[in-house]
Write a protein that holds these residues in place. Structure first.
Motif, PDB file in Angstrom:
ATOM      1  N   LEU A 191       8.716  -2.961  -5.651  1.00 36.04           N
ATOM      2  CA  LEU A 191       7.373  -2.416  -5.806  1.00 36.04           C
ATOM      3  C   LEU A 191       6.737  -2.383  -4.424  1.00 36.04           C
ATOM      4  CD1 LEU A 191       5.019  -1.511  -7.654  1.00 36.04           C
ATOM      5  CD2 LEU A 191       4.351  -3.913  -7.804  1.00 36.04           C
ATOM      6  N   LEU A 192       6.643  -1.169  -3.873  1.00 35.04           N
ATOM      7  CA  LEU A 192       6.034  -1.017  -2.548  1.00 35.04           C
ATOM      8  C   LEU A 192       4.559  -0.681  -2.758  1.00 35.04           C
ATOM      9  CD1 LEU A 192       5.945  -0.617   0.523  1.00 35.04           C
ATOM     10  CD2 LEU A 192       6.857   1.689   0.190  1.00 35.04           C
ATOM     11  N   ILE A 193       3.701  -1.639  -2.424  1.00 33.44           N
ATOM     12  CA  ILE A 193       2.266  -1.428  -2.638  1.00 33.44           C
ATOM     13  C   ILE A 193       1.644  -0.850  -1.370  1.00 33.44           C
ATOM     14  CG2 ILE A 193       0.079  -2.480  -3.291  1.00 33.44           C
ATOM     15  CD1 ILE A 193       1.628  -4.755  -4.605  1.00 33.44           C
ATOM     16  N   LEU A 194       1.177   0.387  -1.460  1.00 32.67           N
ATOM     17  CA  LEU A 194       0.490   1.018  -0.333  1.00 32.67           C
ATOM     18  C   LEU A 194      -0.998   0.683  -0.489  1.00 32.67           C
ATOM     19  CD1 LEU A 194       2.274   4.509  -0.565  1.00 32.67           C
ATOM     20  CD2 LEU A 194       2.980   2.509   0.763  1.00 32.67           C
ATOM     21  N   GLY A 195      -1.542  -0.061   0.468  1.00 33.18           N
ATOM     22  CA  GLY A 195      -2.918  -0.576   0.313  1.00 33.18           C
ATOM     23  C   GLY A 195      -2.856  -2.001  -0.201  1.00 33.18           C
ATOM     24  N   ALA A 196      -1.866  -2.754   0.326  1.00 33.65           N
ATOM     25  CA  ALA A 196      -1.570  -4.090  -0.202  1.00 33.65           C
ATOM     26  C   ALA A 196      -2.627  -5.129   0.151  1.00 33.65           C
ATOM     27  CB  ALA A 196      -0.207  -4.548   0.320  1.00 33.65           C
ATOM     28  N   SER A 197      -3.562  -4.737   1.033  1.00 33.45           N
ATOM     29  CA  SER A 197      -4.587  -5.712   1.413  1.00 33.45           C
ATOM     30  C   SER A 197      -5.920  -5.393   0.720  1.00 33.45           C
ATOM     31  CB  SER A 197      -4.700  -5.676   2.944  1.00 33.45           C
ATOM     32  OG  SER A 197      -5.844  -6.269   3.377  1.00 33.45           O
ATOM     33  N   GLY A 199       4.624  -5.141   0.706  1.00 34.96           N
ATOM     34  CA  GLY A 199       3.269  -4.658   0.981  1.00 34.96           C
ATOM     35  C   GLY A 199       3.252  -3.747   2.189  1.00 34.96           C
ATOM     36  N   ALA A 200       2.369  -2.743   2.159  1.00 33.67           N
ATOM     37  CA  ALA A 200       2.117  -1.913   3.348  1.00 33.67           C
ATOM     38  C   ALA A 200       0.622  -1.650   3.394  1.00 33.67           C
ATOM     39  CB  ALA A 200       2.894  -0.605   3.273  1.00 33.67           C
ATOM     40  N   ASP A 201       0.053  -1.827   4.565  1.00 29.01           N
ATOM     41  CA  ASP A 201      -1.393  -1.633   4.710  1.00 29.01           C
ATOM     42  C   ASP A 201      -1.668  -1.565   6.209  1.00 29.01           C
ATOM     43  OD1 ASP A 201      -4.003  -2.403   2.667  1.00 29.01           O
ATOM     44  OD2 ASP A 201      -4.387  -2.417   4.839  1.00 29.01           O
ATOM     45  N   ARG A 202      -2.831  -0.997   6.546  1.00 25.66           N
ATOM     46  CA  ARG A 202      -3.116  -0.964   7.984  1.00 25.66           C
ATOM     47  C   ARG A 202      -3.648  -2.304   8.496  1.00 25.66           C
ATOM     48  NH1 ARG A 202      -7.907   3.496   8.005  1.00 25.66           N
ATOM     49  NH2 ARG A 202      -9.418   2.366   6.754  1.00 25.66           N
ATOM     50  N   ALA A 203      -3.933  -3.241   7.580  1.00 24.17           N
ATOM     51  CA  ALA A 203      -4.358  -4.576   8.015  1.00 24.17           C
ATOM     52  C   ALA A 203      -3.219  -5.224   8.799  1.00 24.17           C
ATOM     53  CB  ALA A 203      -4.702  -5.433   6.802  1.00 24.17           C
ATOM     54  N   ASP A 204      -3.581  -5.780   9.968  1.00 23.23           N
ATOM     55  CA  ASP A 204      -2.555  -6.328  10.854  1.00 23.23           C
ATOM     56  C   ASP A 204      -2.173  -7.741  10.398  1.00 23.23           C
ATOM     57  OD1 ASP A 204      -0.851  -6.601  12.919  1.00 23.23           O
ATOM     58  OD2 ASP A 204      -2.393  -7.026  14.436  1.00 23.23           O
ATOM     59  N   ARG A 239      15.591   0.691  -8.012  1.00 23.60           N
ATOM     60  CA  ARG A 239      14.471   1.632  -8.173  1.00 23.60           C
ATOM     61  C   ARG A 239      13.378   1.269  -7.160  1.00 23.60           C
ATOM     62  NH1 ARG A 239      13.451   0.646 -13.319  1.00 23.60           N
ATOM     63  NH2 ARG A 239      14.888   2.240 -14.038  1.00 23.60           N
ATOM     64  N   LEU A 240      12.771   2.311  -6.568  1.00 22.82           N
ATOM     65  CA  LEU A 240      11.686   2.063  -5.608  1.00 22.82           C
ATOM     66  C   LEU A 240      10.406   2.692  -6.147  1.00 22.82           C
ATOM     67  CD1 LEU A 240      10.578   1.171  -2.845  1.00 22.82           C
ATOM     68  CD2 LEU A 240      11.480   3.305  -1.875  1.00 22.82           C
ATOM     69  N   VAL A 241       9.423   1.839  -6.461  1.00 16.94           N
ATOM     70  CA  VAL A 241       8.138   2.342  -6.987  1.00 16.94           C
ATOM     71  C   VAL A 241       7.093   2.253  -5.887  1.00 16.94           C
ATOM     72  CG1 VAL A 241       6.300   1.985  -8.678  1.00 16.94           C
ATOM     73  CG2 VAL A 241       8.691   1.571  -9.337  1.00 16.94           C
ATOM     74  N   LEU A 242       6.531   3.405  -5.520  1.00 21.80           N
ATOM     75  CA  LEU A 242       5.434   3.410  -4.541  1.00 21.80           C
ATOM     76  C   LEU A 242       4.128   3.375  -5.306  1.00 21.80           C
ATOM     77  CD1 LEU A 242       7.801   4.572  -2.844  1.00 21.80           C
ATOM     78  CD2 LEU A 242       6.121   6.024  -1.710  1.00 21.80           C
TER      79      LEU A 242
END
Ligand code: NDP
Length: 459
Positions: free
Chosen positions: A6-12, A40-45, A101-104
């Motif tokens: 589960l790839l969460i875009l906006g994980a922060s 997780g993926a997010d622009r938060a560093d 399986r890859l869920v965005l």
């Protein structure tokens, strides 16, 4: 079960912390062996450790056990990237692409979701990639259609999950069993026997610091355009031959296509209201317009109601009222089916003959059948008796139920693209009438009940 990432875009973000991660946590409490990991993926560093700490916090707050927390944290990774940049996102998808399986999951503001989708067009994505899109899906019918076209250039619709967590509510799922597995109800489920339907979600919650989102959406878009029209489609759809994604979603889309505003007039078929200062229990609630982040120029409503007709053989002539409001003193979250009077009441039975009703609670999950019976003191005088039962308590919260289907790659609990557009078609007409000033804004004091003339179904 397929290994799922589960790839969460906006994980922060807020949704991830408050709903998504607790939803995953509750799912794993029920199914501890489910092979899922979170990225997780997010622009938060953030470092991977920072993200692990946030995961731990959100899962624990959501009630997950230490076993579930440890398992998810130990397998988690984090990418500090701008997800709208193909040069950032592309390599991440490539790296994760080989696994099951890859869920965005797009836990991003709507405009960022759209930019991310644009960045993904033309990327070579494996057949295991699924997209989970949050509400709102578009901001009107035209933009929803545009977004559908864009998403179709990335993956086919059977791999797109438009999330509406009301479809995972146990009481909404129970409507299907009630309607399709009970001969008694099946026989009376039409305009022949039903006089009106009310679907309401009246809350005592006020803005609760969510002006950034809510002041742009309002009650109509936040609740009716998505959740309540979805519930209505389950209440009114034709019985499907089987409970499969194709049959179920075909049936729901058919009734949404047949749905018209009552008398075809958005000005008379809709109401809007906004709370003023008041108290709810011991809580004092400020005037909506004085809440932090609210812009009075937006003229946002905090209560909305529309009356529609499903113009088909089964339902023509039955008013269906959908309503949701905030900061109300009386919370009603239910579907009320009001039956027509009997054709002939034998002389000698003395009225008034109370309306027979089936009430399905959306929260709490209860069911009541209000039937006319003989009076206690005078056996020929009519009274009403109520048969009441608690519906089953689902093990999973609605978000968890919807997530389980998404992680399984099933779209059965997701909104299909055409249905999203149809819901906007209905909302757009109302919003246009409101913008033209055809429907006055009613002020209601926080803590007061819905004005009596707003809910005809209950008289
Ligand atoms: P937030 O703004 O809280 O979270 C979005 C996250 O995405 C933030 O961390 C944000 O970072 C990050 N982000 C923004 N742009 C980028 C980018 N280009 N690259 C990487 N990360 C980025 O929004 P919410 O969590 O509240 O909402 C997300 C979605 O869920 C929305 O569509 C909303 O409508 C929906 N939703 C939300 C609910 C809720 O209760 N919050 C309920 C139901 C639906 P930064 O903070 O720096 O901007």
């Amino acid at each position: 079960m397929t290994d799922t990432t589960l790839l969460i875009l906006g994980a922060s973000g807020d949704l991830t912390r408050r709903l998504l991660l607790p939803g995953i946590g509750s799912l794993l409490e029920r199914e501890p062996d489910r092979p899922v990991r979170i990225v997780g993926a997010d622009r938060a560093d953030l470092s991977a450790e920072d993200f692990g700490g946030r995961l731990t916090e959100a899962l624990t707050e959501g009630g997950a056990s230490s076993e579930v927390v440890d398992r998810l944290r130990d397998s988690a990774t984090y990418y500090p990237i701008d997800v709208t940049e193909a040069a950032d996102l592309g390599p991440v998808l490539e790296e994760l692409g080989d696994t099951g399986r890859l869920v965005l999951y797009f836990a991003l503001p709507p405009a960022v979701t759209e930019r991310t989708c644009r960045a993904m067009v033309g990327m070579e994505l494996a057949e295991n990639v699924h997209l989970a899109m949050e509400k709102p899906f578009g901001h009107d019918q035209a933009s929803a259609r545009e977004l559908n076209r864009l998403v179709a250039r990335i993956v086919p619709d059977e791999r797109v999950h438009r999330v509406d967590h009301f479809l995972g509510k146990s009481s909404v799922l129970d409507i299907m069993a009630l309607r399709f597995a009970n001969r008694m109800l099946q026989a009376v489920w039409s305009a022949e026997h039903i006089e009106s339907i009310e679907i309401a979600y009246d809350e005592s919650l006020a803005l609760e610091g969510r002006a950034g989102y809510y002041d742009h959406a309002g009650a109509l878009v936040d609740m009716i355009q998505s959740h309540l029209l979805q519930v209505m489609s389950v209440v009114t759809m034709e019985p499907p031959a089987e409970i499969s994604d194709r049959e179920l979603r075909d049936a729901k889309s058919a009734v949404l296509r047949a749905t018209r505003l009552w008398d075809g007039d958005p000005a008379t078929a809709s109401r809007r209201g906004r709370y003023t200062a008041g108290t709810i229990g011991d809580r004092s609630v400020p005037d909506y317009l004085a809440e932090k982040g609210v812009d009075p120029a937006r003229d946002t409503e905090t209560m909305a109601q529309i009356t529609v007709e499903v113009a088909n053989q089964r339902w023509a002539g039955v008013p269906i009222t959908l309503r949701s409001g905030k900061a109300l003193g009386q919370t009603r979250k239910h579907v009320v089916v009001t039956f027509a009077d009997v054709r002939h009441l034998p002389a000698g039975l003395t009225g008034p003959d109370p309306k027979d009703r089936l009430i399905i609670g959306l929260s709490p999950d209860v069911m009541e059948l209000h039937l006319t019976t003989n009076g206690t003191s005078d056996p020929l005088a009519l009274e009403q008796s109520v048969l009441r039962t608690d519906l089953r308590q689902a093990e999973l919260e609605a978000y968890g139920e919807v997530l389980a289907a998404i992680l399984d790659g099933e779209v059965i609990l997701s909104v299909r693209g055409d249905a999203a557009e149809e819901c906007w078609r209905i909302a757009d007409q109302v919003l246009a009438a409101w913008r033209s000033g055809a429907v006055p804004m009613t002020d209601y004091q926080a803590g007061s009940p819905v004005p009596a003339d707003w809910h005809p179904a209950l008289g």
